[in-house]
Design a protein around this motif. Structure first.
Motif, short mmCIF file in Angstrom:
data_model
loop_
_atom_site.label_atom_id
_atom_site.label_comp_id
_atom_site.label_asym_id
_atom_site.label_seq_id
_atom_site.Cartn_x
_atom_site.Cartn_y
_atom_site.Cartn_z
N CYS A 73 0.83 -1.21 0.00
CA CYS A 73 0.00 0.00 0.00
C CYS A 73 0.86 1.26 0.00
O CYS A 73 0.52 2.27 -0.60
N CYS A 76 1.90 3.65 -3.15
CA CYS A 76 1.10 4.77 -3.64
C CYS A 76 0.59 5.66 -2.50
O CYS A 76 0.56 6.88 -2.62
N HIS A 77 0.13 5.04 -1.41
CA HIS A 77 -0.48 5.82 -0.33
C HIS A 77 0.57 6.43 0.59
O HIS A 77 0.21 7.20 1.48
N GLY A 81 0.50 7.50 4.89
CA GLY A 81 -0.87 7.08 4.60
C GLY A 81 -1.73 8.21 4.04
O GLY A 81 -2.93 8.05 3.83
N GLY A 83 -1.52 9.60 1.13
CA GLY A 83 -1.77 9.55 -0.31
C GLY A 83 -0.84 10.45 -1.10
O GLY A 83 0.13 10.99 -0.58
N VAL A 91 -4.35 9.71 -5.35
CA VAL A 91 -4.31 8.57 -4.43
C VAL A 91 -4.72 9.14 -3.07
O VAL A 91 -3.98 9.92 -2.48
N PRO A 93 -5.97 9.82 0.98
CA PRO A 93 -5.50 9.40 2.30
C PRO A 93 -6.28 8.17 2.75
O PRO A 93 -7.49 8.08 2.52
N ILE A 94 -5.60 7.24 3.40
CA ILE A 94 -6.31 6.04 3.87
C ILE A 94 -5.99 5.74 5.34
O ILE A 94 -6.10 4.61 5.78
#
Lengths: 550, 230
Positions: A73, A76-77, A81, A83, A91, A93-94
């Protein structure tokens, strides 16, 4: 009756004690379980390794297989986190704050600075089921197909839970150095720096900070640009000056003490003519962004948190080595390098010897003991017109050597652009005309154009222009910092700042003395080359080579 | 400018998800009015910073995988490039060696779009099998100051590039000139877009696949292109 009461009371204390022990054990176990889960999630996110030890596998666009770190992950993120943006691909934010947010605690991030109203969109909070669907089937919580770049993974429940646990922990708190109403920064000055130079740098930073803080105080919700529409916490910028004393081996303790007294969010700029390694290590150890100091000896071993304008003296050695190697049949047989017995002299001469290893060019080292005629003659003795000379010398030494070099028979004489600091006033015209300068900065009109904004800004603030090199570096840094913070909104995480800096550095206007500045993921030196330059008949330094990137 | 000139003679097709439109349905734009219309419709999507952002992993309408346009000719600039084996050669010679060309633009430290493009080339290479020896796969760095030949060699190894897949770097100005010539220059490497270009031989039109064409779609387009060039 009383005895019975006593027994009952004793029993209840015992019961309470057992409960307490039991709950502590359960809590400790649960914390430990959660930490284990987070670690499993971290390995999936960062390394692309499943709890089983196998590589994470994913499929992009139902056809392109990715595996291991390419499927992770973080690719890209990003580490934070938060993004990224590449081309027209956002991409998002996660982190847990974004994925699992509800209406009353929804954070906002700017996902596309080119369209300042393009912020993260509201969606229902993900839960384990919908999160699993997103990973397995590429369907968002709203049931829509995700972009082809987002891989689909075959993950089991445990792996999904682990990822969720990691995302909950990722960028969950603001980084140290951020308080309710302030962002704390530090800058660094080492004891070898001329106090007049550090005074100029500090005045520039303080002026920019007060300009920025005043603009913020007058903000009152007025909209000057679309970015102002996005709500954020107004925090003033505060500067601490970390003035180091004593020898480099004591600096780490001083830094730790300064940091313990008041943690800062980032170190910006900084001046030093000597080793930067202690600061580089400290920033890495504290996970503290160290943004673009004005120095000549950056460590060549790069790390995540330290960004530099260029490779400094070592870059000059690589450029010179490439230039000499590329001469092919005309490459010199022997190169004599003359330097002082100090850290910069040794660092440069050592690096050039390394850069010319296996080139067929013999490298001879000579120390310049002083500026007397005996010293300079000693350094220049027995040179023939077959030799090439490299002078790692400051303007004063260069001038002294020039006086003894009137009959010097060397085929080509090079000088270091970093060492001469654009101060050619003490050097005779005749001597200048013989020098080729390895010059890692822009020249001529383009340079004037680049620094014109700095010149105007200094006038506005009634500040002196002493040296456009380091002053333009400080100025670029201050403008860049303003850009970074306006785009980070309230997401003040140090990792995110470095990631944004990697992506944004080449996008703003170039107000520095470098031809162009650019970073990317993992790149830590923004300017990557140098010219070989010579003085023209008007006494101006002009490029005689193309921009050489070693 | 190149884009406007080139597209005025183009035909364009759009491949919707799982619904490729047959070649027979391609709208042929032959007269001036249609050319202007095509230019007007297509131009915004080729202009720097004007492309609507697509979001990975957030809700969005279903998007097309890619758009194919054919471009009669790109003016290949007369610049030198440096191949990953340190050989310096002219771009024109590198592209006009008689083999069909498939080309993309990448940089080694790119994290999202370029790995996708490179993985696609890697799988196209596999799908081509022995035939891949007859196709020249070309990847041009848009971050040439960082992507030295040594960096590109490592990148090529990561994507198992065969001997027919060459990576090129060179001067920054040369890379920008090439990007402009092929209408992929977006002002900065971080603004780049996902494009695959292919041409059967010098003098034949270029197929331009914009978006994320799957390895199979690239293969299909390649076959169509060869068929059309006969």
């Amino acid at each position: 009756m009383y005895r019975e009461f006593c027994i009952t009371r004793q029993s209840s204390w015992l019961f309470l004690f057992i409960c307490l022990v039991f709950s502590t054990v359960i809590n400790a176990k649960s914390n430990s379980n959660n930490n284990d889960l987070i670690e499993l999630g971290r390995r999936i996110y960062v390394e692309g390794i499943l709890p089983s030890g196998k590589s994470l596998q994913g499929t992009r666009a139902k056809s392109v297989q990715v595996e291991g770190d390419a499927a992770a992950c973080e690719t890209c993120h990003r580490r934070s986190g938060m993004g990224s943006l590449e081309g027209n691909i956002v991409v998002p934010p996660i982190t847990g704050r974004f994925l699992f947010a509800t209406d009353d605690n929804r954070p906002i991030a700017l996902v596309d600075p080119r369209a300042p109203k393009n912020v993260t969109r509201a969606h229902a909070p993900y839960n384990e089921k919908s999160f699993g669907k997103a990973l397995l089937n590429g369907l968002s919580v709203s049931g829509r197909n995700m972009n082809a770049l987002m891989p689909q993974y075959a993950l089991n429940n445990k792996e999904i839970k682990a990822l969720m646990a990691y995302l909950h922990s990722l960028s969950a708190e603001l980084s140290p150095g951020i308080t309710d109403d302030k962002v704390h920064f530090a800058t660094i000055v080492t004891p070898d720096v001329d106090p007049k130079q550090s005074d100029v740098m500090l005045k520039m930073i303080n002026a920019a900070f007060s300009q920025r803080n005043a603009a913020q105080e007058n903000y009152s919700g007025r909209m000057r640009m679309p970015l102002d529409l996005i709500p954020r916490t107004l925090r003033n910028w505060d500067l601490k000056v970390w003035e180091l004393k004593g020898t480099p081996d004591t600096w780490n303790a001083q830094l730790e003490e300064n940091y313990r007294r008041e943690p800062v969010f980032a170190v910006i700029s900084g001046l030093s003519n000597t080793t930067w390694t202690p600061f580089h290590k400290f920033c890495e150890q504290q996970k503290l962004p160290c943004m673009l100091p004005s120095i000549n000896l950056p460590p060549q071993q790069t790390s995540f948190y330290s960004l530099y304008y260029s490779g400094g003296l070592e870059l000059e050695t690589k450029v010179l080595a490439k230039h000499l190697r590329d001469l092919g049949a005309k490459s010199p047989k022997r190169l004599v390098q003359i330097y002082r017995d100090n850290e910069s002299g040794h660092a440069a001469s050592h690096a050039l010897t390394e850069a010319l290893r296996d080139s067929g060019i013999q490298v001879i080292d000579r120390l310049l003991a002083g500026q007397s005629l005996d010293d300079t003659n000693e350094a220049l003795k027995d040179l023939s017109n077959e030799d090439t000379v490299m002078l790692w010398l400051d303007p004063s030494d260069l001038s002294a050597v020039g006086k003894a070099a009137t009959k010097l028979a060397a085929s080509a004489i090079y000088a270091s652009g970093i060492f001469v600091k654009d101060d050619f006033s003490a050097i005779s015209k005749e001597w200048l005309s013989r020098l080729h300068v390895v010059y890692p900065y822009e020249l001529g009109d383009k340079r004037q154009k680049n620094v014109s904004t700095l010149v105007k800004w200094l006038k506005t603030w009634n500040l002196p222009l002493v040296n456009d090199r380091f002053q333009s570096e400080v100025f670029f840094n201050l403008l860049f910092l303003t850009d970074l913070f306006s785009q980070m909104l309230d997401n003040l995480y140090r990792d995110y700042m470095i990631e944004r800096a990697e992506d944004m550095l080449s996008l703003g206007s170039n107000v520095s003395v470098y031809p162009h500045l650019s970073l990317s993921r993992g790149q830590r030196f923004a300017s990557k080359g140098a010219y070989i330059a010579r003085f023209d008949e008007n006494g101006n330094l002009a490029a005689e080579s193309e921009w050489i990137v070693p | 400018m190149d884009c406007a000139v080139n597209l005025s003679n183009d035909s364009a097709i759009r491949h919707m998800k799982n619904k490729p439109i047959k070649i027979s349905k391609i709208i042929k734009l032959t007269n001036l009015t249609a050319a202007i219309l095509a230019t007007t419709l297509l131009w915004p999507s080729f202009t720097m910073g004007k492309e609507p952002s697509q979001t990975v992993g957030e809700e969005q309408p279903p998007t097309q995988d890619y758009i194919r346009t054919t471009v009669n000719n790109y003016f290949i600039p007369d610049v030198d490039v440096i191949r990953m084996d340190n050989n310096k050669l002219s771009l024109i010679n590198a592209l006009d060696d008689g083999r069909p060309v498939m080309m993309n633009f990448i940089f080694a430290s790119c994290s999202a779009i370029c790995p996708m493009l490179s993985h696609t080339f890697m799988q196209v290479q596999k799908k081509l099998g022995k035939e891949s020896q007859n196709v020249h796969l070309v990847s041009i760095s848009i971050d040439p100051e960082n992507d030295t030949p040594a960096v590109l060699q490592a990148y090529a190894k990561k994507f198992q590039a065969g001997s027919q897949w060459d990576f090129y770097t060179g001067k920054l100005e040369s890379s920008v000139a090439i990007q402009k010539a092929f209408n992929v220059y977006r002002g900065d490497k971080m603004n780049h877009s996902s494009v695959i270009l292919m041409r059967a031989k010098p003098g034949k039109p270029w197929f331009r696949l914009e978006g994320f064409a799957s390895p199979q779609a690239v293969m299909d387009e390649y076959r169509t292109m060869l068929e059309n060039s006969k």
